[in-house]
Design a protein around this motif. Structure first.
Motif, PDB file in Angstrom:
ATOM      1  N   LEU A  57     -14.172  18.764  12.178  1.00 52.30           N
ATOM      2  CA  LEU A  57     -14.394  17.961  10.984  1.00 52.30           C
ATOM      3  C   LEU A  57     -13.949  16.515  11.191  1.00 52.30           C
ATOM      4  N   THR A  58     -14.740  15.598  10.725  1.00 51.37           N
ATOM      5  CA  THR A  58     -14.553  14.134  10.757  1.00 51.37           C
ATOM      6  C   THR A  58     -14.876  13.510  12.102  1.00 51.37           C
ATOM      7  N   CYS A  59     -15.093  14.304  13.143  1.00 49.93           N
ATOM      8  CA  CYS A  59     -15.220  13.751  14.490  1.00 49.93           C
ATOM      9  C   CYS A  59     -16.618  13.222  14.788  1.00 49.93           C
ATOM     10  N   THR A  60     -16.684  12.374  15.808  1.00 51.27           N
ATOM     11  CA  THR A  60     -17.918  11.827  16.355  1.00 51.27           C
ATOM     12  C   THR A  60     -18.004  12.243  17.821  1.00 51.27           C
ATOM     13  N   PRO A  61     -19.070  11.870  18.535  1.00 45.92           N
ATOM     14  CA  PRO A  61     -19.113  12.187  19.975  1.00 45.92           C
ATOM     15  C   PRO A  61     -17.988  11.549  20.776  1.00 45.92           C
ATOM     16  N   ALA A  62     -17.352  10.533  20.216  1.00 49.52           N
ATOM     17  CA  ALA A  62     -16.287   9.832  20.943  1.00 49.52           C
ATOM     18  C   ALA A  62     -15.011  10.652  21.063  1.00 49.52           C
ATOM     19  N   ASN A  63     -14.689  11.459  20.064  1.00 47.12           N
ATOM     20  CA  ASN A  63     -13.387  12.134  20.050  1.00 47.12           C
ATOM     21  C   ASN A  63     -13.175  13.004  21.275  1.00 47.12           C
ATOM     22  N   GLY A  64     -14.078  13.925  21.520  1.00 49.48           N
ATOM     23  CA  GLY A  64     -13.923  14.822  22.652  1.00 49.48           C
ATOM     24  C   GLY A  64     -14.035  14.109  23.984  1.00 49.48           C
ATOM     25  N   SER A  65     -14.953  13.157  24.082  1.00 44.57           N
ATOM     26  CA  SER A  65     -15.164  12.487  25.363  1.00 44.57           C
ATOM     27  C   SER A  65     -14.030  11.537  25.707  1.00 44.57           C
ATOM     28  N   GLU A  66     -13.289  11.067  24.711  1.00 49.84           N
ATOM     29  CA  GLU A  66     -12.186  10.143  24.967  1.00 49.84           C
ATOM     30  C   GLU A  66     -10.824  10.827  25.024  1.00 49.84           C
ATOM     31  N   LYS A  67     -10.692  12.026  24.428  1.00 46.30           N
ATOM     32  CA  LYS A  67      -9.345  12.592  24.280  1.00 46.30           C
ATOM     33  C   LYS A  67      -9.178  14.040  24.730  1.00 46.30           C
ATOM     34  N   ALA A  68     -10.264  14.764  25.005  1.00 47.42           N
ATOM     35  CA  ALA A  68     -10.122  16.162  25.414  1.00 47.42           C
ATOM     36  C   ALA A  68      -9.886  16.313  26.910  1.00 47.42           C
ATOM     37  N   PHE A  69     -10.285  15.313  27.694  1.00 50.98           N
ATOM     38  CA  PHE A  69     -10.066  15.281  29.138  1.00 50.98           C
ATOM     39  C   PHE A  69     -10.714  16.451  29.883  1.00 50.98           C
ATOM     40  N   SER A 174     -15.519  29.501  24.631  1.00 50.12           N
ATOM     41  CA  SER A 174     -14.086  29.366  24.370  1.00 50.12           C
ATOM     42  C   SER A 174     -13.906  28.485  23.146  1.00 50.12           C
ATOM     43  N   ALA A 175     -12.667  28.438  22.636  1.00 52.61           N
ATOM     44  CA  ALA A 175     -12.428  27.652  21.426  1.00 52.61           C
ATOM     45  C   ALA A 175     -10.957  27.256  21.330  1.00 52.61           C
ATOM     46  N   PHE A 176     -10.726  26.103  20.702  1.00 54.42           N
ATOM     47  CA  PHE A 176      -9.391  25.609  20.399  1.00 54.42           C
ATOM     48  C   PHE A 176      -9.213  25.632  18.887  1.00 54.42           C
ATOM     49  N   ALA A 177      -8.240  26.398  18.392  1.00 53.20           N
ATOM     50  CA  ALA A 177      -7.929  26.468  16.961  1.00 53.20           C
ATOM     51  C   ALA A 177      -9.190  26.595  16.100  1.00 53.20           C
ATOM     52  N   PRO A 178     -10.029  27.589  16.370  1.00 50.23           N
ATOM     53  CA  PRO A 178     -11.288  27.703  15.619  1.00 50.23           C
ATOM     54  C   PRO A 178     -11.092  28.250  14.215  1.00 50.23           C
ATOM     55  N   ILE A 179     -12.029  27.947  13.341  1.00 51.04           N
ATOM     56  CA  ILE A 179     -12.097  28.562  12.006  1.00 51.04           C
ATOM     57  C   ILE A 179     -12.819  29.891  12.203  1.00 51.04           C
ATOM     58  N   GLY A 232      -2.418  26.738  18.407  1.00 52.49           N
ATOM     59  CA  GLY A 232      -1.064  26.206  18.336  1.00 52.49           C
ATOM     60  C   GLY A 232      -0.285  26.810  17.180  1.00 52.49           C
ATOM     61  N   VAL A 233       0.926  27.243  17.442  1.00 51.86           N
ATOM     62  CA  VAL A 233       1.754  27.858  16.406  1.00 51.86           C
ATOM     63  C   VAL A 233       2.198  26.816  15.368  1.00 51.86           C
ATOM     64  N   ASN A 234       2.319  25.553  15.775  1.00 54.06           N
ATOM     65  CA  ASN A 234       2.712  24.481  14.853  1.00 54.06           C
ATOM     66  C   ASN A 234       1.513  23.750  14.253  1.00 54.06           C
ATOM     67  N   ASP A 235       0.361  24.343  14.355  1.00 51.94           N
ATOM     68  CA  ASP A 235      -0.850  23.776  13.754  1.00 51.94           C
ATOM     69  C   ASP A 235      -0.672  23.709  12.236  1.00 51.94           C
ATOM     70  N   PRO A 236      -0.844  22.537  11.614  1.00 54.89           N
ATOM     71  CA  PRO A 236      -0.642  22.435  10.162  1.00 54.89           C
ATOM     72  C   PRO A 236      -1.662  23.202   9.337  1.00 54.89           C
ATOM     73  N   PHE A 279      -2.994  18.786  21.901  1.00 51.85           N
ATOM     74  CA  PHE A 279      -3.106  20.234  22.106  1.00 51.85           C
ATOM     75  C   PHE A 279      -4.326  20.566  22.963  1.00 51.85           C
ATOM     76  N   ILE A 280      -5.467  20.031  22.606  1.00 53.15           N
ATOM     77  CA  ILE A 280      -6.701  20.349  23.335  1.00 53.15           C
ATOM     78  C   ILE A 280      -6.582  19.938  24.806  1.00 53.15           C
ATOM     79  N   SER A 281      -6.144  18.702  25.046  1.00 48.80           N
ATOM     80  CA  SER A 281      -6.070  18.200  26.419  1.00 48.80           C
ATOM     81  C   SER A 281      -5.066  18.979  27.261  1.00 48.80           C
ATOM     82  N   SER A 282      -4.085  19.608  26.623  1.00 47.56           N
ATOM     83  CA  SER A 282      -3.092  20.406  27.356  1.00 47.56           C
ATOM     84  C   SER A 282      -3.693  21.685  27.930  1.00 47.56           C
ATOM     85  N   PHE A 283      -4.768  22.173  27.327  1.00 44.70           N
ATOM     86  CA  PHE A 283      -5.345  23.444  27.762  1.00 44.70           C
ATOM     87  C   PHE A 283      -6.809  23.330  28.185  1.00 44.70           C
TER      88      PHE A 283
END
Length: 299
Positions: A57-69, A174-179, A232-236, A279-283
């Motif tokens: 939610l709220t993301c653009t193509p830039a988020n994953g390409s710039e921060k997921a590594f 695969s998925a990171f913190a999926p709904i 993540g266990v500390n996911d808000p 979190f995403i880039s760590s895994f």
């Protein structure tokens, strides 16, 4: 079919990140998409597998390409990465910019059936059909018959949903913190209700987009390839406001008991991590290796 326009070409790790745009025929608007071509592409290798990364939610193509590594791992194993947008933009529908969790940036990867939204909000058909067809026409070294899918939050839901609804379309998921059970949580109820309708008969369609409902009903009939999930266990958004949970990983594990996927979902709870791209880039390396295995890139 509209042509892809290269808006920017950025040297990144051993390959290049392309920022692309095109006119979407299914969403009836201009769409942006980022594409990472690994070093193997520029070395002349053909039949390069593809990983789709669906953002939240709220993301653009830039988020994953710039921060997921994912890019250094794409170079390591030899796959391309597609970073689509999360919704149509600039379509000027009344109400599509009123909140961050519905409308712009929140297409929820469905094909809308409600009159107000169905002209533009068709992200299911866009991700599954239009975008791959468009990309493989221009980038012929990429092998869209050998592709996998991953994603974060709303995109994690989308990745699992696409995988389960389309047997043999994706080699792995695969998925990171999926709904994981969106028809039972606030984000999903809001978006499913808006795009698909709120009546009891409409809710039958909700179930076709809900990973928990697809698995628990055993309606998936394809090959059972293990699904990797990190939470993540500390996911808000995990166990917030008392016991309320926007992501429902524990409920998902309960719902799949007795299904053909009961033993093939690896859900890893990781202490200390939140819902962010830290979190995403760590895994992402672990997820990249998971996909490389099923894309045939590991010995």
């Amino acid at each position: 079919m509209s042509a892809l326009k290269v808006e920017a070409e950025i040297y990144n790790f051993g390959g290049r990140l392309l920022k692309l745009s095109h006119e979407s025929l299914v969403n009836n608007c201009s769409m942006g998409v980022n594409l990472y071509l690994p070093k193997q592409y520029y070395e002349g290798k053909t039949k390069i597998p593809v990983l789709f990364y669906l953002a939240g939610l709220t993301c653009t193509p830039a988020n994953g390409s710039e921060k997921a590594f994912f890019q250094p791992y794409a170079d390591k194993y030899g796959f391309a990465v597609v970073f689509p947008d999360t919704s149509p933009r600039g379509v000027k529908i009344e109400g599509d910019d009123e909140t961050w969790s519905f409308g712009t940036g929140a297409g929820f990867y469905v094909d809308a059936v409600q009159e107000k939204w169905k002209k533009n909000y068709n992200m299911y058909s866009y991700i599954l059909k239009e975008l791959p067809t468009l990309l493989k026409t221009k980038y012929t070294q990429l092998d869209f018959d050998n592709k996998s899918i991953t994603g974060h939050s709303m995109g994690g839901y989308g990745a699992i949903m696409f995988f389960l609804r389309n047997p043999n379309e994706f080699k792995s998921c695969s998925a990171f913190a999926p709904i994981l059970n969106p028809s039972k949580t606030n984000w999903g109820i809001k978006c499913f209700g808006g795009y698909l309708g709120e009546s009891e008969s409409d809710k039958k369609l909700w179930e076709k987009y809900d990973p928990a409902e697809i698995i628990s009903s055993n309606s998936y009939k394809g090959p059972v390839v293990p699904i990797l999930i990190h939470q993540g266990v500390n996911d808000p958004f995990y166990k917030v406001k008392g016991d309320y949970d926007y992501l429902t990983p524990n409920e998902f594990l309960e719902k799949i008991k007795g299904s053909n996927y009961e033993k093939d979902v690896t859900l890893k709870f990781v202490d200390g991590f939140d819902h962010s791209y830290f979190f995403i880039s760590s895994f992402s390396g672990e997820h990249a290796a998971h996909h490389a295995k099923y894309l045939g890139l590991l010995d």
